[in-house]
Enzyme design. Structure first.
Site, mmCIF file in Angstrom:
data_model
loop_
_atom_site.group_PDB
_atom_site.id
_atom_site.type_symbol
_atom_site.label_atom_id
_atom_site.label_comp_id
_atom_site.label_asym_id
_atom_site.label_seq_id
_atom_site.Cartn_x
_atom_site.Cartn_y
_atom_site.Cartn_z
ATOM 1 N N LEU A 1 -11.737 69.273 94.639
ATOM 2 C CA LEU A 1 -11.933 70.717 94.758
ATOM 3 C C LEU A 1 -10.951 71.497 93.888
ATOM 4 O O LEU A 1 -10.016 70.942 93.320
ATOM 5 C CB LEU A 1 -11.798 71.115 96.234
ATOM 6 C CG LEU A 1 -12.791 70.395 97.158
ATOM 7 C CD1 LEU A 1 -12.363 70.494 98.605
ATOM 8 C CD2 LEU A 1 -14.200 70.946 96.965
ATOM 9 N N THR B 1 -6.126 68.238 92.934
ATOM 10 C CA THR B 1 -4.709 68.340 92.593
ATOM 11 C C THR B 1 -4.052 69.349 93.524
ATOM 12 O O THR B 1 -4.447 70.514 93.572
ATOM 13 C CB THR B 1 -4.526 68.786 91.131
ATOM 14 O OG1 THR B 1 -5.068 67.771 90.275
ATOM 15 C CG2 THR B 1 -3.057 68.982 90.799
ATOM 16 N N LYS C 1 1.444 63.625 89.790
ATOM 17 C CA LYS C 1 0.361 64.344 89.114
ATOM 18 C C LYS C 1 0.889 65.628 88.487
ATOM 19 O O LYS C 1 0.520 65.996 87.357
ATOM 20 C CB LYS C 1 -0.772 64.661 90.094
ATOM 21 C CG LYS C 1 -1.944 65.434 89.465
ATOM 22 C CD LYS C 1 -2.618 64.653 88.357
ATOM 23 C CE LYS C 1 -3.639 65.500 87.595
ATOM 24 N NZ LYS C 1 -4.824 65.856 88.385
#
Length: 303
Positions: A68, A99, A174
């Protein structure tokens, strides 16, 4: 009939649609939901089952995957009305491929845990073009046993996966990888502009850099889309806001995104940053022979 675990997949955008398609192609039973009926229909044609809501998709599958646009959307899909927690059984799993910031995913995992649902965070890195052929990389945070349980599905979507530690660990790495990607992108733009100002052929300069010690994954892939002029990577500049909030350290990703700028492909930051910092409006970095979109074969990084 497949004997593999079933999954609900919520969020069928540029990235999520490719990841869900990989699951289907590899024989997993997948129920899908997205606000865009066309995105759902594309997956149904591949063999997915359409659901009426996140809760409905989760109830059909027993496990759920989300990809999303923001933590706010993830919260709504997880815990809002007709959300995943209304459909997932106790003992079910939620795999979050969006993320998020580290604090955000830890908090969302706590909401899931309170409802008896285990969380595996699994953001991916490498680009939509690699997701399209199952060669993207997964960064995983969560319990080792949970990772092992869902590893077949992760490996159906991703060529490589790295278990980084408990929930929150994948969010941290990330952010680091995205921060580096933005820095590399701006640096590649600086390099190409220097080549332009020096009177060099931009196509030849691109290939020389690829063959040099100054090469990077970002230059090798995304510089092509700058030179082509399409900028079409499937990642828009507004998504970088998550990185700015979480990292606060990307040295030149400093522009304030207006509503118009937020919808640009992130490669346009090369132009925007230059215009803001140097006033070089109208100076374009273009060369012939480069694609408008990336194909998996372009990258030699993941084989």
């Amino acid at each position: 009939m497949s004997t593999r675990q079933g999954y609900a997949f919520i969020g069928l955008g540029h990235l999520g649609g490719q990841l869900a398609a990989s699951l289907i192609r590899n024989g997993f039973a997948v129920s899908v939901y997205d606000r865009d009926p066309a995105a759902v229909e594309c997956l149904v044609l591949l063999g997915a089952e359409a659901a009426n809501s996140p809760a409905d998709a989760a109830a059909r599958a027993g496990n759920a995957i989300t990809c999303l646009a923001s933590p706010k959307v993830s919260e709504a899909v997880l815990a809002g009305p007709d959300g995943l927690l209304e459909g997932l059984p106790s003992g079910g799993s939620w795999i979050e491929m969006s993320t998020n910031g580290q604090d955000e995913i830890v908090w969302l995992a706590a909401l899931a845990s309170a409802a008896g649902v285990e969380t595996l965070e699994c953001p991916v890195t490498g680009g939509v073009h690699l997701a399209a052929v199952g060669k993207i990389t997964a960064l995983v945070g969560g319990e080792a046993a949970l990772y092992a349980r869902h590893r077949p599905a992760i490996e159906a979507m991703c060529a490589r996966s790295f278990l980084m530690g408990p929930v929150g660990s994948a969010a941290a790495i990330k952010v680091i990888t995205n921060m580096l990607a933005f820095i590399h992108l701006v640096a590649a733009g600086e390099a190409l502009m220097l080549a332009k100002k020096s009177g060099l052929d931009l196509a030849q300069s691109y290939h020389a850099i690829v063959a040099s010690s100054g090469n990077s994954f970002v230059h090798e892939t995304e510089s092509q889309l700058v030179l082509n002029g399409s900028y079409d990577i499937g990642f828009r500049a507004r998504h970088g806001r998550k990185i700015r909030r979480a990292a606060r350290a990307c040295i030149t990703y400093r522009c304030d995104l207006s509503a118009g700028q937020a919808g640009l492909w992130r490669q346009r930051l090369v132009d925007h940053d230059r215009e803001a910092a140097r006033g070089a409006v109208g100076t374009e970095l273009r060369a012939s022979g480069f694609p408008a979109k990336l194909e998996a074969e372009i990258s030699q990084i993941i084989n």
